[in-house]
Design a protein around this motif. Sequence first.
Motif, PDB file in Angstrom:
ATOM      1  N   ARG A  97      47.361  59.005  27.312  1.00 31.62           N
ATOM      2  CA  ARG A  97      48.256  58.332  28.259  1.00 31.62           C
ATOM      3  C   ARG A  97      48.870  57.037  27.712  1.00 31.62           C
ATOM      4  O   ARG A  97      49.657  56.405  28.399  1.00 31.62           O
ATOM      5  N   GLY A 152      50.841  54.403  35.492  1.00 34.26           N
ATOM      6  CA  GLY A 152      51.202  55.011  34.215  1.00 34.26           C
ATOM      7  C   GLY A 152      50.080  55.810  33.592  1.00 34.26           C
ATOM      8  O   GLY A 152      50.311  56.850  32.972  1.00 34.26           O
ATOM      9  N   TRP A 196      58.765  49.967  29.751  1.00 39.42           N
ATOM     10  CA  TRP A 196      57.470  49.892  29.087  1.00 39.42           C
ATOM     11  C   TRP A 196      56.642  51.156  29.286  1.00 39.42           C
ATOM     12  O   TRP A 196      56.504  51.657  30.400  1.00 39.42           O
ATOM     13  N   SER A 197      56.036  51.586  28.185  1.00 36.57           N
ATOM     14  CA  SER A 197      54.993  52.608  28.260  1.00 36.57           C
ATOM     15  C   SER A 197      53.685  51.910  28.621  1.00 36.57           C
ATOM     16  O   SER A 197      53.620  50.671  28.695  1.00 36.57           O
ATOM     17  N   THR A 213      51.209  56.515  25.668  1.00 37.16           N
ATOM     18  CA  THR A 213      52.669  56.572  25.540  1.00 37.16           C
ATOM     19  C   THR A 213      53.348  56.947  26.863  1.00 37.16           C
ATOM     20  O   THR A 213      54.579  57.053  26.907  1.00 37.16           O
ATOM     21  N   ALA A 214      52.586  57.121  27.927  1.00 32.13           N
ATOM     22  CA  ALA A 214      53.141  57.499  29.225  1.00 32.13           C
ATOM     23  C   ALA A 214      53.990  56.366  29.799  1.00 32.13           C
ATOM     24  O   ALA A 214      53.716  55.183  29.560  1.00 32.13           O
ATOM     25  N   PRO A 215      55.009  56.703  30.578  1.00 30.15           N
ATOM     26  CA  PRO A 215      55.833  55.673  31.216  1.00 30.15           C
ATOM     27  C   PRO A 215      55.064  54.964  32.329  1.00 30.15           C
ATOM     28  O   PRO A 215      54.090  55.500  32.863  1.00 30.15           O
ATOM     29  N   THR A 216      55.533  53.784  32.675  1.00 29.98           N
ATOM     30  CA  THR A 216      54.967  53.008  33.777  1.00 29.98           C
ATOM     31  C   THR A 216      56.084  52.687  34.768  1.00 29.98           C
ATOM     32  O   THR A 216      57.255  52.899  34.463  1.00 29.98           O
ATOM     33  N   ASP A 258      52.973  49.545  25.845  1.00 35.21           N
ATOM     34  CA  ASP A 258      53.833  48.361  25.906  1.00 35.21           C
ATOM     35  C   ASP A 258      53.348  47.378  26.962  1.00 35.21           C
ATOM     36  O   ASP A 258      53.348  46.164  26.745  1.00 35.21           O
TER      37      ASP A 258
END
Length: 187
Positions: free
Chosen positions: A25, A131, A35-36, A27-30, A39
């Motif tokens: 997870r 996320g 931001w991932s 690299t999953a979006p938030t 990030d």
Amino acid sequence: MEQLEAFDRAHAEFDRRVRAVPDDRWTAPTPCTEWSVRDLVNHLTAEHLWAPPLLSGATLEEVGDRFDGDVLGDDPAAAWASASAASVPAFHRPGALDLPVHTSGGRSPAEEYAWQMTLDLAVHAWDLARGAGLDDRLDPELAAAVLEQVLPMADALQGTPMFAAPVPVPADAPAQDQLLGLLGRRL
């Protein structure tokens, strides 16, 4: 709720979720659309790397760019743990909240800076949970305390790049929903 108690609770909310992020997870979006998960954790980790020098009186120029870019390396959870292990005692150091700190907005009271960090930890704990696919319920007393701090400055926050436009929520919604809606989070 006293400021340091709110900070500690918000830290615990974010910390618990960082430690629970599944390997697949990062690299999953938030809800923070740019931001991932990685990030987002990088953002908070960098903020917590800044805290000890700022609370010791350092200026932005003295800190420089050493916390720019990727501060997570190969182990994001360990990097977060290391940064927060230094920032939490920095906020609790006797007298730390009595002096002004240098921020990108100029010199600010340290207690105001601590509330900003508390807000960031609490709201980003929710973002991170969303996320990473984790439980997104925040401590209700923490949500109420942060909402109480944000309400007086809500108008000033609108139109800044930090928060989206408010999202309407029912007047009788829990403090968490009111806080998140005020800061542009869609529930």
